[in-house]
Design a protein around this motif. Structure first.
Motif, PDB file in Angstrom:
ATOM      1  N   ILE A 149       1.175  -1.267  -0.080  1.00  0.00           N
ATOM      2  CA  ILE A 149       0.060   0.174   0.467  1.00  0.00           C
ATOM      3  C   ILE A 149       0.418   1.064  -0.294  1.00  0.00           C
ATOM      4  O   ILE A 149       1.979   1.799   0.547  1.00  0.00           O
ATOM      5  CB  ILE A 149      -1.218  -0.391   0.822  1.00  0.00           C
ATOM      6  N   ASN A 150       0.704   2.233  -1.011  1.00  0.00           N
ATOM      7  CA  ASN A 150       1.563   3.685  -1.285  1.00  0.00           C
ATOM      8  C   ASN A 150       0.575   4.780  -1.227  1.00  0.00           C
ATOM      9  O   ASN A 150      -0.626   4.299  -1.784  1.00  0.00           O
ATOM     10  CB  ASN A 150       2.439   3.571  -2.434  1.00  0.00           C
ATOM     11  N   GLY A 151       0.016   6.048   0.109  1.00  0.00           N
ATOM     12  CA  GLY A 151      -0.298   6.843  -0.402  1.00  0.00           C
ATOM     13  C   GLY A 151      -0.698   7.572   0.677  1.00  0.00           C
ATOM     14  O   GLY A 151       0.654   7.320   1.406  1.00  0.00           O
ATOM     15  N   ARG A 152      -2.099   8.251   0.907  1.00  0.00           N
ATOM     16  CA  ARG A 152      -2.082   9.076   1.989  1.00  0.00           C
ATOM     17  C   ARG A 152      -3.675   9.512   2.832  1.00  0.00           C
ATOM     18  O   ARG A 152      -4.295   8.698   1.539  1.00  0.00           O
ATOM     19  CB  ARG A 152      -1.073   9.738   2.545  1.00  0.00           C
ATOM     20  N   LYS A 153      -4.049   9.630   3.729  1.00  0.00           N
ATOM     21  CA  LYS A 153      -4.872   9.537   4.360  1.00  0.00           C
ATOM     22  C   LYS A 153      -5.309  10.582   5.048  1.00  0.00           C
ATOM     23  O   LYS A 153      -4.307  11.036   5.523  1.00  0.00           O
ATOM     24  CB  LYS A 153      -5.639   8.362   4.775  1.00  0.00           C
ATOM     25  N   THR A 197       0.870  11.554  11.989  1.00  0.00           N
ATOM     26  CA  THR A 197       0.674  12.869  12.542  1.00  0.00           C
ATOM     27  C   THR A 197      -0.688  13.525  12.720  1.00  0.00           C
ATOM     28  O   THR A 197      -1.557  13.290  11.879  1.00  0.00           O
ATOM     29  CB  THR A 197       1.426  13.873  11.139  1.00  0.00           C
ATOM     30  N   TYR A 198      -0.253  13.771  14.223  1.00  0.00           N
ATOM     31  CA  TYR A 198      -1.150  14.363  14.763  1.00  0.00           C
ATOM     32  C   TYR A 198      -2.233  15.888  14.052  1.00  0.00           C
ATOM     33  O   TYR A 198      -1.240  16.306  13.308  1.00  0.00           O
ATOM     34  CB  TYR A 198      -1.266  15.133  15.427  1.00  0.00           C
ATOM     35  N   PRO A 206     -11.558  12.892  22.247  1.00  0.00           N
ATOM     36  CA  PRO A 206     -10.572  12.303  22.734  1.00  0.00           C
ATOM     37  C   PRO A 206      -9.385  11.901  21.607  1.00  0.00           C
ATOM     38  O   PRO A 206      -8.507  11.686  21.549  1.00  0.00           O
ATOM     39  CB  PRO A 206     -10.655  10.950  24.232  1.00  0.00           C
ATOM     40  N   GLU A 207     -10.441  11.357  20.774  1.00  0.00           N
ATOM     41  CA  GLU A 207      -9.665  10.363  19.937  1.00  0.00           C
ATOM     42  C   GLU A 207      -9.329  11.709  18.637  1.00  0.00           C
ATOM     43  O   GLU A 207      -9.986  12.890  18.328  1.00  0.00           O
ATOM     44  CB  GLU A 207     -10.637   9.967  18.985  1.00  0.00           C
ATOM     45  N   GLY A 208      -7.981  12.020  18.920  1.00  0.00           N
ATOM     46  CA  GLY A 208      -7.838  12.725  17.626  1.00  0.00           C
ATOM     47  C   GLY A 208      -8.024  12.698  16.237  1.00  0.00           C
ATOM     48  O   GLY A 208      -8.325  11.312  16.129  1.00  0.00           O
ATOM     49  N   GLN A 209      -7.723  13.566  14.998  1.00  0.00           N
ATOM     50  CA  GLN A 209      -7.258  13.469  13.871  1.00  0.00           C
ATOM     51  C   GLN A 209      -6.205  13.665  13.639  1.00  0.00           C
ATOM     52  O   GLN A 209      -4.910  13.874  13.884  1.00  0.00           O
ATOM     53  CB  GLN A 209      -7.985  14.815  13.067  1.00  0.00           C
ATOM     54  N   TRP A 210      -6.003  12.484  12.022  1.00  0.00           N
ATOM     55  CA  TRP A 210      -4.634  11.896  12.315  1.00  0.00           C
ATOM     56  C   TRP A 210      -4.324  11.824  10.744  1.00  0.00           C
ATOM     57  O   TRP A 210      -5.386  11.729   9.471  1.00  0.00           O
ATOM     58  CB  TRP A 210      -4.323  10.334  12.679  1.00  0.00           C
ATOM     59  N   MET A 211      -3.281  12.680  10.108  1.00  0.00           N
ATOM     60  CA  MET A 211      -2.682  11.850   8.865  1.00  0.00           C
ATOM     61  C   MET A 211      -2.221  10.832   9.156  1.00  0.00           C
ATOM     62  O   MET A 211      -1.025  10.522   9.582  1.00  0.00           O
ATOM     63  CB  MET A 211      -2.058  13.248   8.452  1.00  0.00           C
ATOM     64  N   LEU A 212      -1.871   9.515   7.396  1.00  0.00           N
ATOM     65  CA  LEU A 212      -1.924   8.400   7.746  1.00  0.00           C
ATOM     66  C   LEU A 212      -0.587   9.106   5.799  1.00  0.00           C
ATOM     67  O   LEU A 212      -1.104   8.906   4.953  1.00  0.00           O
ATOM     68  CB  LEU A 212      -2.442   7.762   7.669  1.00  0.00           C
TER      69      LEU A 212
END
Length: 385
Positions: A149-153, A197-198, A206-212
């Protein structure tokens, strides 16, 4: 569709409300400010069978419909504990696994999800592909007995406390339409090549958002959910539960704010009388209450249609999400307004929920996309996108 709640429904509401009250908004905000998961609350929900209400009994679930999980979510939010994982882990991912997972995947994950011993994040949104899932650029390529898998979310909730991530990736392209063919994979959050990355936001949860970021992340072929290239249909099956549970966050927060407002205007006195006696104070709250109850009726309808397997569930779920988002914003805003200056004082707890109430109009589906759906599918207007 029952308009009068059954005995079991009343008992469920009372039980969840009592459990949530043991923790409350102060506990929830302490965890939020520390960026820590609400582990104690989550575990207690699992111990009492609430997280598995929507799952088959053979995996430790309650074998109930989506309405039971909606009740759990709304009562938690009404107690000041709105829970994102109930949307992505308990509603979307659990539903996907129960319907399309292999026997090994079901045996591995469903009992843990029902017991509150595991959470699974859901990763579909990308920087250049929000609602346009056909345009995903994250790619999974088959190499032997693995996928790479390659890419980002982006804006992926709860990655730091997840035991796995359900990732939607492109595995091909439809030759006729040029649209992406999608597949779903269970990915280890600590897999080599996966970084997160946050993303700081104004939303208090409590559940933060993230870049993958996926850079050659290898996934065993047996972590594919369902059939390769058939993932879009599976994702769409999870959208109605997502809409319904998203609506419960709005209605729960609306109840939380409205309850605070009603209590405040009864006690607060100006010129010798409670401010609740003034129509300029009472009417906005009454209007907000009407909107809230109307949204609640549409939520109940959507859940009943979904549990009955009706093709009309999609329309109702979208309408419920829209109506609840509007009601949530109006209730919280009215509550802040009648508090006057105290509305922005942190001790009153209303600013804690404002941005989350506002966010529910954006996600997990935007109000504009709901209107697009209703325009096209309900009114029969030309597709606009």
């Amino acid at each position: 569709m029952r308009l009068q709640p059954s005995f079991d429904e009343r008992l469920l509401r009372e039980s969840v409300a009592r459990l949530a009250g043991e923790f409350g908004a102060e506990y929830f905000m302490e965890k939020t400010r520390a960026r820590e998961p609400v582990t104690e609350l989550w575990k207690k929900l699992g111990d009492n069978g609430y997280l598995g209400a929507f799952l088959p009994t053979e995996y430790g679930g309650g074998g109930q419909g989506i309405w039971s999980l909606a009740i759990v979510s709304e009562e938690l939010a009404a107690a000041g504990c709105p829970m994102f994982p109930l949307i992505y882990s308990a509603a979307i991912v659990s539903n996907v696994l129960a319907r399309h997972g292999s026997q090994e995947q079901k045996d591995t994950w469903l009992p843990k999800l029902a017991a509150g011993e595991a959470k699974i994040a859901f990763a579909i949104t990308e920087p250049d592909a929000g609602s346009n899932s056909h345009n995903l650029s994250t790619v999974a390529r088959r190499t032997g007995d693995k996928y790479v898998i390659n890419g980002r979310k982006t804006f992926i909730s709860g990655v730091d406390s997840a035991d796995a991530i359900l990732v939607v990736a492109r595995t091909g392209t439809d030759e006729k339409t040029g649209k992406g063919l999608l597949s779903l994979f269970l990915v280890d959050p600590d897999a080599p090549g996966l970084e997160h990355t946050y993303v700081p936001t104004a939303v208090n949860a409590p559940e933060g958002q993230w870049m993958l970021f996926f850079d050659g992340v290898e996934v065993d072929a047996d972590q594919l959910i369902g059939t390769q290239d058939k993932g879009l249909r599976i994702v769409f099956e999870g959208l109605n539960p997502e809409r319904i549970l998203g609506a419960t966050l709005s209605t729960g927060l609306a109840r939380y704010a409205l309850n605070k407002a009603v209590s405040y205007v009864k006690d607060r006195q100006v010129w010798g009388v409670p401010i609740a006696t003034h129509q300029a104070v009472a009417h906005p709250l009454a209007k907000a209450k009407i909107e809230l109850d109307l949204a609640g009726l549409m939520m109940r309808k959507a859940a009943a249609l979904y549990d009955a397997g009706s093709p009309e569930a999609g329309e109702a779920a979208n309408m419920a999400k829209y109506a609840a988002g509007e009601a949530g914003i109006h209730c919280v805003d009215a509550a802040i307004q009648v508090h006057g200056g105290n509305g922005v004082a942190l001790e009153y707890g209303l600013t804690d929920v404002w941005w989350l109430a506002r966010f529910t109009k954006i996600g997990p589906v935007s109000a504009e996309m709901v209107l697009n759906y209703v325009s096209e599918h309900t009114l029969g207007l030309p597709k606009s996108y």
